[in-house]
Design an enzyme around this catalytic site. Structure first.
Site, PDB file in Angstrom:
ATOM      1  N   ASP A 136      34.668 -31.011  15.523  1.00  0.00           N
ATOM      2  CA  ASP A 136      34.848 -32.316  14.894  1.00  0.00           C
ATOM      3  C   ASP A 136      36.054 -32.338  13.959  1.00  0.00           C
ATOM      4  OD1 ASP A 136      34.685 -34.717  13.555  1.00  0.00           O
ATOM      5  OD2 ASP A 136      32.520 -34.703  13.407  1.00  0.00           O
ATOM      6  N   HIS A 155      36.296 -35.979  11.590  1.00  0.00           N
ATOM      7  CA  HIS A 155      35.778 -36.342  10.266  1.00  0.00           C
ATOM      8  C   HIS A 155      36.727 -35.933   9.143  1.00  0.00           C
ATOM      9  CE1 HIS A 155      34.901 -32.089   9.726  1.00  0.00           C
ATOM     10  NE2 HIS A 155      34.416 -32.310   8.518  1.00  0.00           N
ATOM     11  N   ASP A 184      30.581 -32.432   2.864  1.00  0.00           N
ATOM     12  CA  ASP A 184      29.868 -32.421   4.148  1.00  0.00           C
ATOM     13  C   ASP A 184      28.352 -32.494   4.021  1.00  0.00           C
ATOM     14  OD1 ASP A 184      32.015 -32.298   5.977  1.00  0.00           O
ATOM     15  OD2 ASP A 184      32.256 -30.147   5.627  1.00  0.00           O
ATOM     16  N   HIS A 190      36.713 -35.934   4.185  1.00  0.00           N
ATOM     17  CA  HIS A 190      37.368 -35.094   3.180  1.00  0.00           C
ATOM     18  C   HIS A 190      38.580 -35.790   2.559  1.00  0.00           C
ATOM     19  CE1 HIS A 190      34.750 -31.859   4.360  1.00  0.00           C
ATOM     20  NE2 HIS A 190      35.191 -31.864   5.591  1.00  0.00           N
ATOM     21  N   HIS A 216       0.807  -1.225   0.000  1.00  0.00           N
ATOM     22  CA  HIS A 216       0.000   0.000   0.000  1.00  0.00           C
ATOM     23  C   HIS A 216       0.838   1.271   0.000  1.00  0.00           C
ATOM     24  CE1 HIS A 216      -2.529  -3.172   1.892  1.00  0.00           C
ATOM     25  NE2 HIS A 216      -3.449  -2.664   1.095  1.00  0.00           N
TER      26      HIS A 216
END
Lengths: 177, 450
Positions: free
Chosen positions: B206, B209, B365, B214, B104
């Site tokens: 972490d 991992h 990931d 990777h 508006h």
């Protein structure tokens, strides 16, 4: 019977069809992960560039892509080879099983450039990627290429891409456009 | 009252119920008690340097506009028109004198005041009290060394107290160089079918991992050997790497070699020479430990609940929840202002190549996090717990480094303290019920919810 049309191709039909066939071949190599053959289609000074898009108001002066803007790809041959070497390790778990992929190339336009033996080729590639179970991802990218005659074959020297998604819709982009 | 979270997380055994990654009512409670109460990252001051500069972002699922004011202060508002609720700004960022709703035409000034209303005289008979219809402000906005945070809770501790002892670590990046930091590049946005807590727990602690998840990219892209990763926990050597958690949910993992942050640059010579050129000055600002051992190292820092920064790899990231099974990850490159343009470009390119949308690390990931989320749709699966129980009981206090300390990058201490903080915030109706701890002794004294 031939009628003269009020529109003229920038290149002759043979040239156009050559590039159309070339882009189809490239798409097939990328579908089949024939990356060594794909690398052989690139010049040694290839620049493969895809900036990160953003949404600005049309009147916004700051909207032009600046040198220090983020990119999805800003690769020369060395970096492309590194990505391909990563795939070749067979240690990229998200690509095993293979994510089936289809590159559909359309909207091809071919223009001569000021440089002898170089052409500017525009196209759109639509990627359909079949992921785990029923998940499918579709991405559309506009490409602005320079192809050049080198060693008696046509090679990709430059690819500027527009990624037409404000948010990347897949959890990885382990492929090329 | 809310969902009883006392049995959903057990810090003593490192157990979490999978329901915290799945249940809608738990997600709604997170919006209220975590995203409604914690200080949330809004923008970096470098992204909105001039009056009228704005940045559109999210606090939880609430969309907000962060705007630089004429007096250089910063305000933030819910991005919603006070008339019928439409957005007032659709651009990601820019500069504006006013924000006009596309429905508006109500128009708001940069300070949130309702400036003009179409047909104010003819249709509202000049009876609309415009002073009551300004944009809804985010009540607390404050900055820490360039990082702008917002908080919806008027009872919240100050930003300074909220960051607490984590500031000692944050300063390794934010205050190493006199000019401070800046975020560069457009916002890299990726949507994941992932619960927002999973990427946070991953990057908060972490290191486990990295060698496996990777493996592909580690094989081809490492230019330096990060000893603290290969050591694991079998030969504990506190001089090699550390994890620091238990600082009211904030945490750090860090190598302590002073260079390995640049181990994933194909050619680290440019950033490493920058480090060594400035090393002495940084030591004089931050002292021996932070200047020699932390600055330049592979570091992951987390500000609870959803901000992470990795100096060296130089990414800065915030995760916006979009439902229990969906989040949007926003990434930028953060650099020191003093860096040369060439080095900034090198850093930005490396951020994009490692942790951007096509980043060779990031692309390992997403699918793991996605399945850690989606598997919990199964009713039977969901009733099995998951664990972060590596190195339980190996925490200790360090004479110089704040927080609860463990050795090595490979560990799960920080994840346990992240979920402990999640549980504490989720159990507390207000801030007076939230414990405050910045060391092992304080953490043990406040006990947790077990």
């Amino acid at each position: 019977m031939s009628q003269s049309l009020p529109f003229k191709n920038a290149v002759d039909a043979d040239t156009y069809q050559t590039f159309q066939t070339l882009l189809y071949k490239e798409a097939r190599l990328l579908d089949h992960e024939e990356y060594d053959q794909w690398l052989a289609m690139l010049t040694d000074d290839i620049h493969y560039y895809m900036p990160v898009p953003a949404r600005y108001l049309r009147e916004e002066k700051k909207q032009a892509i600046k040198p220090l803007d983020a990119n999805i790809f800003n690769d020369y041959k060395k970096q492309l080879e590194l990505r391909i070497a990563r795939f070749a390790t067979n240690l990229v778990w998200s690509e095993n099983p293979q994510n089936l992929i289809n590159h559909s190339v359309s909207n091809i336009e071919v223009f001569p450039t000021d440089v002898e033996g170089e052409w500017n080729v525009l196209s759109v590639v639509t990627v359909l990627r079949s992921r785990l179970d029923g998940v499918e991802k579709r991405m559309v990218v506009s490409r602005n290429d320079i192809w050049r005659i080198e060693d008696n074959s046509l090679k990709l020297a430059k690819r500027n891409m527009l990624f037409n998604h404000a948010v990347v819709p897949d959890s990885n982009l382990n492929f090329f456009f | 009252m809310g969902v009883d979270v006392s049995k959903l997380v057990d810090n003593k055994t490192g157990r979490q119920s999978r329901s915290i990654f799945h249940e809608q009512d738990i997600y709604e409670q997170e919006q209220e008690r975590i995203f409604g109460k914690c200080w949330l990252f809004l923008a970096h001051e470098s992204q909105i340097p001039d009056p009228g500069d704005y940045f559109r972002t999210f606090m939880g699922e609430d969309e907000v506009l962060v705007i630089r004011q004429k007096d250089q202060s910063i305000k933030a508002f819910l991005n919603t028109c006070t008339h019928r609720g439409n957005r007032v700004c659709k651009a990601d960022k820019g500069n504006a004198k006013h924000f006009t709703c596309s429905y508006h035409g109500w128009s708001f000034a940069a300070d949130g005041a309702l400036q003009s209303v179409p047909l104010e005289e003819d249709a509202y008979y000049n009876e609309l009290d415009k002073s009551k219809f300004g944009l809804h402000p985010v009540c607390n906005v404050d900055s820490y060394k360039g990082l702008i945070f917002g908080n919806f809770d008027p009872e919240a501790p100050t930003l300074n107290d909220y960051l607490g002892d984590m500031k000692w670590y944050l300063d390794v990046w934010l205050d190493a160089m006199p000019e401070g930091t800046e975020l560069i590049g457009t916002t890299q946005k990726v949507e994941y079918p992932v619960n927002w807590k999973l990427p946070v727990e991953n990057a908060c602690g972490d290191g486990y991992h990295i060698g496996w998840a990777h493996a592909g990219v580690m094989t081809v892209a490492s230019s330096m050997n990060i000893e603290s990763l290969s050591l694991g926990n079998t030969e504990v050597d506190s001089s090699t790497a550390m994890a620091g958690g238990g600082m009211n949910g904030h945490s750090i993992i860090s190598s302590l070699d002073g260079q390995s942050g640049y181990a994933f640059y194909p050619d680290p010579s440019l950033p490493v020479s920058y480090l060594e050129e400035n090393r002495e000055a940084v030591i004089s600002r931050l002292g021996e430990t932070r200047g020699k051992q932390f600055w330049g190292s592979q570091i992951n820092m987390t500000v609870f609940p959803n901000v992470q920064m990795l100096p060296g790899l130089n990414w800065f990231r915030v995760y916006h929840p979009k439902g229990p099974g969906k989040m949007e990850m926003w990434t930028w490159a953060m650099v020191d202002k003093e860096m040369s343009d060439e080095l900034k470009q090198t850093v930005l390119d490396n951020v994009c190549r490692t942790f951007g949308a096509a980043g060779m690390f990031d692309n390992d990931d997403g699918e793991n996090f996605a399945a850690c989320t989606s598997q919990n749709r199964g009713l039977q699966t969901r009733q099995k717990d998951v664990y972060t129980n590596m190195g339980l009981g190996k925490e200790y206090s360090h004479p110089e480094m704040p927080g609860v300390i463990s050795d090595g990058l490979v560990g799960e201490q920080n994840q346990r303290y992240f979920y402990r903080r999640w549980q504490e915030m989720m159990a507390a109706k207000d801030w007076s019920a939230v414990p405050n701890y910045n060391s092992l002794e304080e953490a043990n004294a406040t006990g947790g919810q077990n």
